[in-house]
Design a protein around this motif. Sequence first.
Motif, PDB file in Angstrom:
ATOM      1  N   ASP A  84      34.463  39.571  32.660  1.00 25.71           N
ATOM      2  CA  ASP A  84      34.997  39.486  34.106  1.00 25.71           C
ATOM      3  C   ASP A  84      34.180  40.239  35.021  1.00 25.71           C
ATOM      4  O   ASP A  84      33.551  41.341  34.702  1.00 25.71           O
ATOM      5  CB  ASP A  84      36.464  40.155  33.974  1.00 25.71           C
ATOM      6  CG  ASP A  84      37.383  39.182  32.981  1.00 25.71           C
ATOM      7  OD1 ASP A  84      37.676  38.252  33.597  1.00 25.71           O
ATOM      8  OD2 ASP A  84      37.652  39.666  31.999  1.00 25.71           O
ATOM      9  N   VAL A  85      34.146  39.885  36.263  1.00 27.96           N
ATOM     10  CA  VAL A  85      33.556  40.354  37.275  1.00 27.96           C
ATOM     11  C   VAL A  85      34.365  40.979  38.329  1.00 27.96           C
ATOM     12  O   VAL A  85      35.285  40.429  38.883  1.00 27.96           O
ATOM     13  CB  VAL A  85      32.420  39.562  38.149  1.00 27.96           C
ATOM     14  CG1 VAL A  85      31.563  39.997  39.087  1.00 27.96           C
ATOM     15  CG2 VAL A  85      31.525  38.889  37.068  1.00 27.96           C
ATOM     16  N   VAL A  86      34.042  42.387  38.885  1.00 27.16           N
ATOM     17  CA  VAL A  86      34.836  42.748  39.944  1.00 27.16           C
ATOM     18  C   VAL A  86      33.992  43.237  40.978  1.00 27.16           C
ATOM     19  O   VAL A  86      32.773  43.860  41.114  1.00 27.16           O
ATOM     20  CB  VAL A  86      35.551  44.143  39.522  1.00 27.16           C
ATOM     21  CG1 VAL A  86      36.158  45.049  40.609  1.00 27.16           C
ATOM     22  CG2 VAL A  86      36.220  43.836  38.454  1.00 27.16           C
ATOM     23  N   THR A  87      34.229  42.882  42.420  1.00 25.43           N
ATOM     24  CA  THR A  87      33.485  43.413  43.690  1.00 25.43           C
ATOM     25  C   THR A  87      34.243  43.348  44.861  1.00 25.43           C
ATOM     26  O   THR A  87      35.586  43.261  44.546  1.00 25.43           O
ATOM     27  CB  THR A  87      32.486  42.254  43.719  1.00 25.43           C
ATOM     28  OG1 THR A  87      31.422  42.928  44.625  1.00 25.43           O
ATOM     29  CG2 THR A  87      32.890  41.036  44.244  1.00 25.43           C
ATOM     30  N   SER A  88      33.924  43.731  45.857  1.00 23.55           N
ATOM     31  CA  SER A  88      34.626  43.866  47.060  1.00 23.55           C
ATOM     32  C   SER A  88      34.193  43.564  48.367  1.00 23.55           C
ATOM     33  O   SER A  88      32.830  43.406  48.518  1.00 23.55           O
ATOM     34  CB  SER A  88      34.888  45.501  47.070  1.00 23.55           C
ATOM     35  OG  SER A  88      34.130  46.109  47.443  1.00 23.55           O
ATOM     36  N   GLY A  89      34.782  43.615  49.512  1.00 23.77           N
ATOM     37  CA  GLY A  89      34.469  43.426  50.714  1.00 23.77           C
ATOM     38  C   GLY A  89      33.346  42.630  51.150  1.00 23.77           C
ATOM     39  O   GLY A  89      33.411  41.504  51.060  1.00 23.77           O
ATOM     40  N   PRO A  90      32.115  43.260  51.647  1.00 24.50           N
ATOM     41  CA  PRO A  90      31.065  42.554  52.328  1.00 24.50           C
ATOM     42  C   PRO A  90      30.450  41.624  51.133  1.00 24.50           C
ATOM     43  O   PRO A  90      29.638  40.604  51.870  1.00 24.50           O
ATOM     44  CB  PRO A  90      30.322  43.551  52.796  1.00 24.50           C
ATOM     45  CG  PRO A  90      30.487  44.834  52.202  1.00 24.50           C
ATOM     46  CD  PRO A  90      31.571  44.849  51.741  1.00 24.50           C
ATOM     47  N   ILE A  91      30.485  41.781  50.057  1.00 27.24           N
ATOM     48  CA  ILE A  91      29.665  40.898  49.189  1.00 27.24           C
ATOM     49  C   ILE A  91      30.277  39.964  48.279  1.00 27.24           C
ATOM     50  O   ILE A  91      29.776  39.243  47.389  1.00 27.24           O
ATOM     51  CB  ILE A  91      28.439  41.822  48.287  1.00 27.24           C
ATOM     52  CG1 ILE A  91      29.179  42.516  47.363  1.00 27.24           C
ATOM     53  CG2 ILE A  91      27.654  42.531  49.142  1.00 27.24           C
ATOM     54  CD1 ILE A  91      28.447  43.226  46.558  1.00 27.24           C
ATOM     55  N   ALA A  92      31.610  40.070  48.739  1.00 27.04           N
ATOM     56  CA  ALA A  92      32.557  38.946  47.792  1.00 27.04           C
ATOM     57  C   ALA A  92      32.139  37.742  47.789  1.00 27.04           C
ATOM     58  O   ALA A  92      32.078  37.048  46.507  1.00 27.04           O
ATOM     59  CB  ALA A  92      33.800  39.008  48.260  1.00 27.04           C
ATOM     60  N   ALA A  93      31.794  37.209  48.668  1.00 22.62           N
ATOM     61  CA  ALA A  93      31.547  35.780  48.774  1.00 22.62           C
ATOM     62  C   ALA A  93      30.058  35.320  48.209  1.00 22.62           C
ATOM     63  O   ALA A  93      29.768  34.662  47.376  1.00 22.62           O
ATOM     64  CB  ALA A  93      31.344  35.282  50.189  1.00 22.62           C
ATOM     65  N   VAL A  95      28.873  37.342  45.584  1.00 21.97           N
ATOM     66  CA  VAL A  95      29.242  37.556  44.069  1.00 21.97           C
ATOM     67  C   VAL A  95      29.593  36.056  43.847  1.00 21.97           C
ATOM     68  O   VAL A  95      29.563  35.663  42.580  1.00 21.97           O
ATOM     69  CB  VAL A  95      29.918  38.685  43.944  1.00 21.97           C
ATOM     70  CG1 VAL A  95      30.206  38.529  42.445  1.00 21.97           C
ATOM     71  CG2 VAL A  95      29.096  39.845  44.339  1.00 21.97           C
ATOM     72  N   VAL A  96      30.627  35.418  44.398  1.00 21.66           N
ATOM     73  CA  VAL A  96      31.579  34.378  43.808  1.00 21.66           C
ATOM     74  C   VAL A  96      30.401  33.173  43.721  1.00 21.66           C
ATOM     75  O   VAL A  96      30.321  32.275  42.787  1.00 21.66           O
ATOM     76  CB  VAL A  96      32.494  33.846  44.917  1.00 21.66           C
ATOM     77  CG1 VAL A  96      32.952  32.535  44.609  1.00 21.66           C
ATOM     78  CG2 VAL A  96      33.817  34.727  44.769  1.00 21.66           C
ATOM     79  N   VAL A 116      36.324  37.505  53.251  1.00 24.66           N
ATOM     80  CA  VAL A 116      36.373  35.734  53.343  1.00 24.66           C
ATOM     81  C   VAL A 116      37.343  35.403  52.565  1.00 24.66           C
ATOM     82  O   VAL A 116      37.727  36.086  51.427  1.00 24.66           O
ATOM     83  CB  VAL A 116      34.953  35.194  53.246  1.00 24.66           C
ATOM     84  CG1 VAL A 116      33.931  35.483  54.162  1.00 24.66           C
ATOM     85  CG2 VAL A 116      34.409  35.255  51.666  1.00 24.66           C
ATOM     86  N   ASP A 117      37.952  34.409  52.580  1.00 22.23           N
ATOM     87  CA  ASP A 117      38.939  33.687  51.866  1.00 22.23           C
ATOM     88  C   ASP A 117      38.064  33.034  50.809  1.00 22.23           C
ATOM     89  O   ASP A 117      36.954  32.457  51.078  1.00 22.23           O
ATOM     90  CB  ASP A 117      39.886  32.789  52.571  1.00 22.23           C
ATOM     91  CG  ASP A 117      40.817  33.354  53.649  1.00 22.23           C
ATOM     92  OD1 ASP A 117      41.266  34.555  53.229  1.00 22.23           O
ATOM     93  OD2 ASP A 117      41.183  32.749  54.521  1.00 22.23           O
ATOM     94  N   VAL A 118      38.689  33.245  49.705  1.00 24.97           N
ATOM     95  CA  VAL A 118      38.021  32.584  48.714  1.00 24.97           C
ATOM     96  C   VAL A 118      38.835  31.616  47.908  1.00 24.97           C
ATOM     97  O   VAL A 118      39.973  31.727  47.810  1.00 24.97           O
ATOM     98  CB  VAL A 118      37.361  33.604  47.553  1.00 24.97           C
ATOM     99  CG1 VAL A 118      36.953  33.107  46.216  1.00 24.97           C
ATOM    100  CG2 VAL A 118      36.745  34.690  48.139  1.00 24.97           C
ATOM    101  N   ASP A 119      38.405  30.235  47.560  1.00 28.09           N
ATOM    102  CA  ASP A 119      38.778  29.098  47.076  1.00 28.09           C
ATOM    103  C   ASP A 119      38.268  28.588  45.773  1.00 28.09           C
ATOM    104  O   ASP A 119      37.910  27.555  45.621  1.00 28.09           O
ATOM    105  CB  ASP A 119      39.120  28.079  48.192  1.00 28.09           C
ATOM    106  CG  ASP A 119      40.238  27.183  47.700  1.00 28.09           C
ATOM    107  OD1 ASP A 119      41.131  27.146  46.907  1.00 28.09           O
ATOM    108  OD2 ASP A 119      39.922  25.946  48.072  1.00 28.09           O
ATOM    109  N   ASP A 120      38.397  29.456  44.713  1.00 23.79           N
ATOM    110  CA  ASP A 120      38.000  29.045  43.512  1.00 23.79           C
ATOM    111  C   ASP A 120      38.823  29.237  42.424  1.00 23.79           C
ATOM    112  O   ASP A 120      39.492  30.551  42.519  1.00 23.79           O
ATOM    113  CB  ASP A 120      36.642  29.925  43.291  1.00 23.79           C
ATOM    114  CG  ASP A 120      35.430  29.518  43.999  1.00 23.79           C
ATOM    115  OD1 ASP A 120      34.665  28.222  43.695  1.00 23.79           O
ATOM    116  OD2 ASP A 120      35.154  29.950  44.996  1.00 23.79           O
TER     117      ASP A 120
END
Length: 160
Positions: A84-93, A95-96, A116-120
Amino acid sequence: MREFDEPSRAAGPGVVADGPVGNPTVLVIDPAGEALHDAIPATWRDLTDRLRIVWLRVPAAPGWQSTVDAVLTRHRDDVQPVLDVVTSGPIAADVVDLVRRHESLVRSVLLVDPEVDVDDDFARVVVRSHDAADDRIPPPLPLGHPDVVFGVVEELNRME
């Protein structure tokens, strides 16, 4: 949003890890660069009896994307990897997008205050700050914050 460009954050190790090799792994990709002292943050240490925590400090690892690729690729031959991967804020997109190349290895991407909104299907927001005037910590919450650890553990337990 907080800025993470303090020079002191770039000092220290790029990656720190704790917990038994072979156990389910949580890869924390930290844009703020906590874990300055060769150890994961104290709030995460109680989890290392059952999880392998790998903490990647982005300010100390300028080529962090290739480090993530290397860490995930290492698990390619595992019989049944649980990553499982955990991240935040400015690099979230970012990382996804990076995890999409390793979807068969990664069970989930758990996000804290993504910009950003993530739709995965594999990405979920586990903590979102209020960004109100009375908040003492502006978003994104530090990944070592107890609310983040609680949100991550709650989601991991839900997936088991």
